[in-house]
Design a protein around this motif. Structure first.
Motif, PDB file in Angstrom:
ATOM      1  N   ALA A  39       1.724  -0.783   0.055  1.00 26.92           N
ATOM      2  CA  ALA A  39      -0.417  -0.199   0.139  1.00 26.92           C
ATOM      3  C   ALA A  39       1.253   1.330   0.204  1.00 26.92           C
ATOM      4  O   ALA A  39       0.076   1.817   0.126  1.00 26.92           O
ATOM      5  N   GLY A  40       2.081   1.080  -0.200  1.00 25.13           N
ATOM      6  CA  GLY A  40       3.171   2.013  -0.277  1.00 25.13           C
ATOM      7  C   GLY A  40       3.646   2.639   0.935  1.00 25.13           C
ATOM      8  O   GLY A  40       4.645   3.849   1.603  1.00 25.13           O
ATOM      9  N   GLU A  41       3.184   1.720   2.689  1.00 27.33           N
ATOM     10  CA  GLU A  41       3.525   2.473   3.782  1.00 27.33           C
ATOM     11  C   GLU A  41       5.559   2.770   3.837  1.00 27.33           C
ATOM     12  O   GLU A  41       6.058   1.060   2.639  1.00 27.33           O
ATOM     13  N   ARG A  42       5.709   3.073   4.489  1.00 26.08           N
ATOM     14  CA  ARG A  42       7.454   2.387   4.794  1.00 26.08           C
ATOM     15  C   ARG A  42       7.447   1.628   6.509  1.00 26.08           C
ATOM     16  O   ARG A  42       6.509   2.082   7.329  1.00 26.08           O
ATOM     17  N   VAL A  43       7.461   0.350   6.747  1.00 25.94           N
ATOM     18  CA  VAL A  43       7.179  -0.061   7.325  1.00 25.94           C
ATOM     19  C   VAL A  43       8.789  -0.860   8.156  1.00 25.94           C
ATOM     20  O   VAL A  43       9.656  -1.121   7.240  1.00 25.94           O
ATOM     21  N   THR A  44       8.801  -1.035   9.297  1.00 28.28           N
ATOM     22  CA  THR A  44       9.864  -1.821  10.158  1.00 28.28           C
ATOM     23  C   THR A  44       9.612  -2.510  10.802  1.00 28.28           C
ATOM     24  O   THR A  44       8.407  -2.801  11.127  1.00 28.28           O
ATOM     25  N   ALA A  45      10.113  -3.901  10.206  1.00 26.23           N
ATOM     26  CA  ALA A  45       9.613  -5.021  10.806  1.00 26.23           C
ATOM     27  C   ALA A  45      10.488  -5.987  12.105  1.00 26.23           C
ATOM     28  O   ALA A  45      11.298  -5.858  11.460  1.00 26.23           O
ATOM     29  N   ALA A  46       9.751  -5.567  13.642  1.00 23.20           N
ATOM     30  CA  ALA A  46      11.098  -6.062  14.198  1.00 23.20           C
ATOM     31  C   ALA A  46      11.105  -7.257  14.535  1.00 23.20           C
ATOM     32  O   ALA A  46       9.619  -7.060  15.302  1.00 23.20           O
ATOM     33  N   GLY A  47      12.142  -7.856  15.368  1.00 19.38           N
ATOM     34  CA  GLY A  47      11.773  -8.923  15.930  1.00 19.38           C
ATOM     35  C   GLY A  47      12.418  -8.758  17.257  1.00 19.38           C
ATOM     36  O   GLY A  47      13.081  -8.038  17.760  1.00 19.38           O
ATOM     37  N   SER A  48      12.866 -10.007  17.492  1.00 19.06           N
ATOM     38  CA  SER A  48      13.444  -9.468  19.178  1.00 19.06           C
ATOM     39  C   SER A  48      14.774  -9.747  18.532  1.00 19.06           C
ATOM     40  O   SER A  48      15.504  -8.933  19.972  1.00 19.06           O
ATOM     41  N   ARG A  49      15.489  -9.844  18.303  1.00 19.55           N
ATOM     42  CA  ARG A  49      17.021  -8.880  18.322  1.00 19.55           C
ATOM     43  C   ARG A  49      17.626  -7.862  17.835  1.00 19.55           C
ATOM     44  O   ARG A  49      18.126  -6.814  17.762  1.00 19.55           O
ATOM     45  N   ASP A  50      15.865  -7.185  17.339  1.00 17.20           N
ATOM     46  CA  ASP A  50      15.636  -5.138  17.234  1.00 17.20           C
ATOM     47  C   ASP A  50      15.453  -4.964  18.244  1.00 17.20           C
ATOM     48  O   ASP A  50      16.007  -3.549  18.233  1.00 17.20           O
ATOM     49  N   ALA A  51      15.152  -5.229  18.961  1.00 13.98           N
ATOM     50  CA  ALA A  51      14.254  -5.128  20.106  1.00 13.98           C
ATOM     51  C   ALA A  51      13.848  -6.004  21.524  1.00 13.98           C
ATOM     52  O   ALA A  51      12.590  -6.435  20.736  1.00 13.98           O
ATOM     53  N   ASP A  52      14.576  -6.272  22.531  1.00 11.85           N
ATOM     54  CA  ASP A  52      13.725  -7.384  23.129  1.00 11.85           C
ATOM     55  C   ASP A  52      12.131  -6.838  23.903  1.00 11.85           C
ATOM     56  O   ASP A  52      12.738  -5.278  24.547  1.00 11.85           O
ATOM     57  N   LEU A  53      11.973  -6.914  23.904  1.00 15.42           N
ATOM     58  CA  LEU A  53       9.863  -6.143  24.300  1.00 15.42           C
ATOM     59  C   LEU A  53      10.492  -6.466  25.900  1.00 15.42           C
ATOM     60  O   LEU A  53       9.491  -5.356  26.639  1.00 15.42           O
ATOM     61  N   ARG A  54      11.244  -7.275  25.952  1.00 11.31           N
ATOM     62  CA  ARG A  54      11.100  -6.808  28.196  1.00 11.31           C
ATOM     63  C   ARG A  54      12.356  -5.447  28.669  1.00 11.31           C
ATOM     64  O   ARG A  54      12.118  -5.679  30.076  1.00 11.31           O
ATOM     65  N   ARG A  55      12.814  -5.567  27.917  1.00 11.73           N
ATOM     66  CA  ARG A  55      13.445  -4.221  27.810  1.00 11.73           C
ATOM     67  C   ARG A  55      13.347  -2.490  27.589  1.00 11.73           C
ATOM     68  O   ARG A  55      13.101  -2.219  26.386  1.00 11.73           O
ATOM     69  N   PHE A  56      12.499  -1.928  28.623  1.00 11.32           N
ATOM     70  CA  PHE A  56      11.748  -0.522  27.967  1.00 11.32           C
ATOM     71  C   PHE A  56      12.756   0.342  27.088  1.00 11.32           C
ATOM     72  O   PHE A  56      12.160   0.546  25.649  1.00 11.32           O
TER      73      PHE A  56
END
Length: 263
Positions: A23-40
């Motif tokens: 649809a033309g959006e700029r998307v960053t698809a983040a996994g655990s290597r990009d950011a650990d959800l447990r760490r704010f």
């Protein structure tokens, strides 16, 4: 428009990114290597780098309270600080199944630790951001990489073990329909709890037969049984009533029998 998808390496996350990019959006698809959800700090840093207008949180770990519950709070705080629209993906596991059918106004009564973590996540998200969408969904069905389909393939191939319960009912949704609905909700003015699931309830065994028929598997190798006879706890009958949500969407959420029709 910049969009950030947490849980972006999972089946739903990948489909969200695919549709949004188309649809033309700029998307960053983040996994655990990009950011650990447990760490704010990691979550906030990623949000700061991406500077998204929309954040969709499809991230969780089945057996990890911190990633599922604390992680949702971390994402919500970071999204609010960035001024981003937030869509949080929740689950029908927030219900025990004792009453069968649940609409958006029903209060969570989880029967499992995972359900409790998802319920806690919902509370945190709504407390932090009253304008956020909390989208509860059910069993997500797609190709063989999605969890329930992979299990049916393993059972049919004889590489997996276990039963498909006949007394365990859900409202399965196709991953493409779910992603489209979440993106539509992200662009909408709506807030609060929405039920984004298929309109039809089927047992896990019935769903297994439909998957086997679609994918040309040996359905005779799928073993049926009841949760009660197996002595397995947890929620058995959870039917998400999504009439209100479907009335707000142009995306059509198909039932399992329709989207799994054999070719």
């Amino acid at each position: 428009m910049a969009m950030l998808v947490f849980g972006g390496t999972g089946g739903l996350g990948r489909e969200l990114a695919r549709q949004a990019r188309a649809a033309g959006e700029r998307v960053t698809a983040a996994g655990s290597r990009d950011a650990d959800l447990r760490r704010f700090g990691e979550v906030e840093a990623l949000v700061g780098r991406v500077r998204p207008k929309v954040v969709i949180n499809a991230g969780y770990r089945q057996d990890d309270w911190a990633a599922t519950a604390d992680g949702a709070a971390h994402v919500a705080v970071a999204a609010v600080r960035a001024g981003a629209r937030l869509v949080h993906v929740s689950s029908d596991a927030v219900f025990s199944g004792a009453d069968g059918t649940f609409d958006e106004a029903c209060v969570p009564v989880p029967a499992t630790m995972y359900g409790a973590a998802k319920a806690a996540a919902e509370t945190a998200v709504r407390a932090v951001d009253a304008g956020a969408v909390v989208a509860r969904t059910s069993l997500i069905v797609g190709d063989a990489s999605t969890v329930i389909v992979a299990r049916v393939h393993a059972l049919a191939a004889g590489t997996g073990d276990g039963l498909l319960f006949t007394d365990d009912f859900r409202c399965p949704v196709h991953v493409q329909d779910l992603a489209a609905a979440l993106l539509e909700l992200a662009a909408s003015p709506y807030a609060g709890v929405h039920h984004v699931a298929g309109p039809d309830a089927v047992s896990r065994y019935e769903l297994g037969l439909l998957i086997a028929a679609r994918d040309g598997l040996d359905a005779s190798r799928l073993r049926a049984g009841s949760r009660a006879a197996a002595g397995v706890g947890g929620a058995g009958d959870i039917r998400l009533d999504g009439v209100l949500t479907r009335s707000r969407l142009s995306t059509r959420l198909r039932g399992a029998a329709e989207f799994l029709s054999a070719a």
